[in-house]
Design a protein around this motif. Structure first.
Motif, mmCIF file in Angstrom:
data_model
loop_
_atom_site.group_PDB
_atom_site.id
_atom_site.type_symbol
_atom_site.label_atom_id
_atom_site.label_comp_id
_atom_site.label_asym_id
_atom_site.label_seq_id
_atom_site.Cartn_x
_atom_site.Cartn_y
_atom_site.Cartn_z
ATOM 1 N N ASN A 110 42.502 -38.052 5.956
ATOM 2 C CA ASN A 110 42.896 -39.226 6.742
ATOM 3 C C ASN A 110 42.629 -40.555 6.054
ATOM 4 N N ILE A 111 42.910 -40.615 4.763
ATOM 5 C CA ILE A 111 42.799 -41.880 4.033
ATOM 6 C C ILE A 111 44.100 -42.628 4.252
ATOM 7 N N GLU A 112 44.015 -43.891 4.628
ATOM 8 C CA GLU A 112 45.231 -44.642 4.933
ATOM 9 C C GLU A 112 45.975 -45.018 3.660
ATOM 10 N N THR A 113 47.300 -44.826 3.711
ATOM 11 C CA THR A 113 48.204 -45.228 2.645
ATOM 12 C C THR A 113 49.594 -45.346 3.229
ATOM 13 N N GLY A 114 50.386 -46.262 2.738
ATOM 14 C CA GLY A 114 51.713 -46.452 3.314
ATOM 15 C C GLY A 114 51.561 -46.782 4.788
ATOM 16 N N ASP A 115 52.316 -46.081 5.601
ATOM 17 C CA ASP A 115 52.213 -46.247 7.044
ATOM 18 C C ASP A 115 51.440 -45.095 7.674
ATOM 19 N N GLY A 116 50.620 -44.408 6.874
ATOM 20 C CA GLY A 116 49.894 -43.256 7.397
ATOM 21 C C GLY A 116 48.731 -42.895 6.514
ATOM 22 N N ARG A 117 48.401 -41.616 6.478
ATOM 23 C CA ARG A 117 47.219 -41.172 5.760
ATOM 24 C C ARG A 117 47.519 -39.955 4.900
ATOM 25 N N PRO A 118 47.192 -39.985 3.594
ATOM 26 C CA PRO A 118 47.313 -38.790 2.759
ATOM 27 C C PRO A 118 46.005 -38.000 2.784
ATOM 28 N N VAL A 119 45.987 -36.857 2.110
ATOM 29 C CA VAL A 119 44.790 -36.027 2.097
ATOM 30 C C VAL A 119 44.035 -36.102 0.770
ATOM 31 N N ASN A 120 44.660 -36.481 -0.328
ATOM 32 C CA ASN A 120 44.012 -36.398 -1.630
ATOM 33 C C ASN A 120 44.347 -37.624 -2.475
ATOM 34 N N LYS A 121 43.353 -38.209 -3.165
ATOM 35 C CA LYS A 121 43.564 -39.407 -3.975
ATOM 36 C C LYS A 121 43.625 -39.110 -5.472
ATOM 37 N N GLU A 122 43.611 -37.860 -5.889
ATOM 38 C CA GLU A 122 43.591 -37.524 -7.310
ATOM 39 C C GLU A 122 44.957 -37.774 -7.951
ATOM 40 N N LYS A 123 44.986 -37.807 -9.266
ATOM 41 C CA LYS A 123 46.237 -37.997 -10.002
ATOM 42 C C LYS A 123 47.207 -36.850 -9.732
ATOM 43 N N ARG A 124 46.709 -35.667 -9.500
ATOM 44 C CA ARG A 124 47.541 -34.508 -9.205
ATOM 45 C C ARG A 124 47.045 -33.917 -7.902
ATOM 46 N N GLY A 125 47.921 -33.807 -6.947
ATOM 47 C CA GLY A 125 47.486 -33.262 -5.671
ATOM 48 C C GLY A 125 48.628 -33.171 -4.684
ATOM 49 N N PHE A 126 48.272 -33.068 -3.431
ATOM 50 C CA PHE A 126 49.285 -32.929 -2.401
ATOM 51 C C PHE A 126 48.835 -33.571 -1.113
ATOM 52 N N ILE A 127 49.823 -33.919 -0.331
ATOM 53 C CA ILE A 127 49.606 -34.467 0.998
ATOM 54 C C ILE A 127 50.095 -33.418 1.982
ATOM 55 N N LEU A 128 49.270 -33.089 2.942
ATOM 56 C CA LEU A 128 49.629 -32.101 3.953
ATOM 57 C C LEU A 128 49.798 -32.803 5.293
ATOM 58 N N GLU A 129 50.904 -32.565 5.952
ATOM 59 C CA GLU A 129 51.096 -33.047 7.317
ATOM 60 C C GLU A 129 51.125 -31.810 8.205
ATOM 61 N N LEU A 130 50.083 -31.646 9.002
ATOM 62 C CA LEU A 130 49.938 -30.469 9.850
ATOM 63 C C LEU A 130 50.537 -30.732 11.220
ATOM 64 N N LYS A 131 51.279 -29.772 11.722
ATOM 65 C CA LYS A 131 51.939 -29.883 13.018
ATOM 66 C C LYS A 131 51.735 -28.593 13.804
ATOM 67 N N ILE A 132 51.655 -28.737 15.119
ATOM 68 C CA ILE A 132 51.577 -27.590 16.025
ATOM 69 C C ILE A 132 52.973 -27.352 16.604
ATOM 70 N N VAL A 133 53.389 -26.097 16.640
ATOM 71 C CA VAL A 133 54.687 -25.767 17.234
ATOM 72 C C VAL A 133 54.621 -26.039 18.726
ATOM 73 N N LYS A 134 55.564 -26.828 19.212
ATOM 74 C CA LYS A 134 55.637 -27.121 20.647
ATOM 75 C C LYS A 134 56.964 -26.637 21.193
ATOM 76 N N ASP A 135 58.030 -27.376 20.949
ATOM 77 C CA ASP A 135 59.331 -27.001 21.496
ATOM 78 C C ASP A 135 60.317 -26.579 20.413
ATOM 79 N N LYS A 136 59.849 -26.389 19.192
ATOM 80 C CA LYS A 136 60.689 -25.969 18.069
ATOM 81 C C LYS A 136 60.112 -24.686 17.485
ATOM 82 N N ASP A 137 60.779 -24.138 16.469
ATOM 83 C CA ASP A 137 60.228 -22.975 15.785
ATOM 84 C C ASP A 137 59.365 -23.439 14.608
ATOM 85 N N LEU A 138 58.764 -22.496 13.898
ATOM 86 C CA LEU A 138 57.882 -22.840 12.789
ATOM 87 C C LEU A 138 58.606 -23.656 11.721
ATOM 88 N N TYR A 139 59.792 -23.213 11.331
ATOM 89 C CA TYR A 139 60.530 -23.893 10.273
ATOM 90 C C TYR A 139 60.832 -25.344 10.655
#
Length: 185
Positions: A110-139
């Motif tokens: 939850n580090i703020e960047t842009g209009d939200g928060r990424p997960v990792n500040k390293e030169k190589r990494g990834f941002i994960l946006e986690l969601k719970i299925v509500k009214d849609k399927d997994l995909y």
């Protein structure tokens, strides 16, 4: 011992569980009888979860960094099936679960960047946006997570600060199942 009820009966008759409350015909609320037995359970579960983490955490991170969605889906679904309760289905639970799974790998939450928060500040990494299925399927829910990464410009802000090798993933969770989708730019 291939039936969960038989295992509970065995633990009850051997004293590793005790009846706390009668609920209904042939249905009881069970509890751990004392502190010493609680420690036995805790040690067993700690060892079990540590083994799952040690065998799969780095594999998951590597597959995400190498853009292997299929393998990442396979690994994370295996981990979920082996380690969580069917009732653990809140976004905050999955957030903590993923942080715990990757906690030895310089992960930032939850580090703020842009209009939200990424997960990792390293030169190589990834941002994960986690969601719970509500009214849609997994995909579709995973795609929603990808769209949020794009709309909130999580990746753009990191690239502007010199973090050029960031990948984005939307991950949809539905109880013991998940689907991982990589952001395509």
């Amino acid at each position: 011992m291939d039936d969960l009820n038989n295992i509970y009966s065995f633990l009850l008759f051997t004293g590793y569980l005790k009846i706390n409350k009668y609920l209904d015909y042939n249905c009881y609320e069970l509890m751990i009888p004392n502190y010493e037995i609680k420690l036995i359970y805790q040690e067993a579960f700690d060892g079990w979860t540590k083994e799952i983490k040690e065998n799969n955490s780095q594999k998951l991170i590597n597959t995400l960094l190498n853009k292997d969605e299929d393998k990442a889906n396979e690994i994370l679904n295996y981990i979920l099936l082996q380690s969580i309760s069917y009732d653990d289905n809140q976004e905050s639970f999955y957030h903590g679960f993923m942080m715990g799974l990757m906690n030895e790998n310089n992960i930032h939450s939850n580090i703020e960047t842009g209009d939200g928060r990424p997960v990792n500040k390293e030169k190589r990494g990834f941002i994960l946006e986690l969601k719970i299925v509500k009214d849609k399927d997994l995909y579709d829910t995973a795609v929603e997570g990808c769209n949020q990464i794009i709309e909130k410009r999580y990746l753009e802000s990191d690239k502007g600060r010199g973090y050029l090798n960031m990948l984005g993933y939307g991950i949809a969770f539905d109880k013991k199942r998940c689907f991982i989708k990589m952001v395509k730019e």
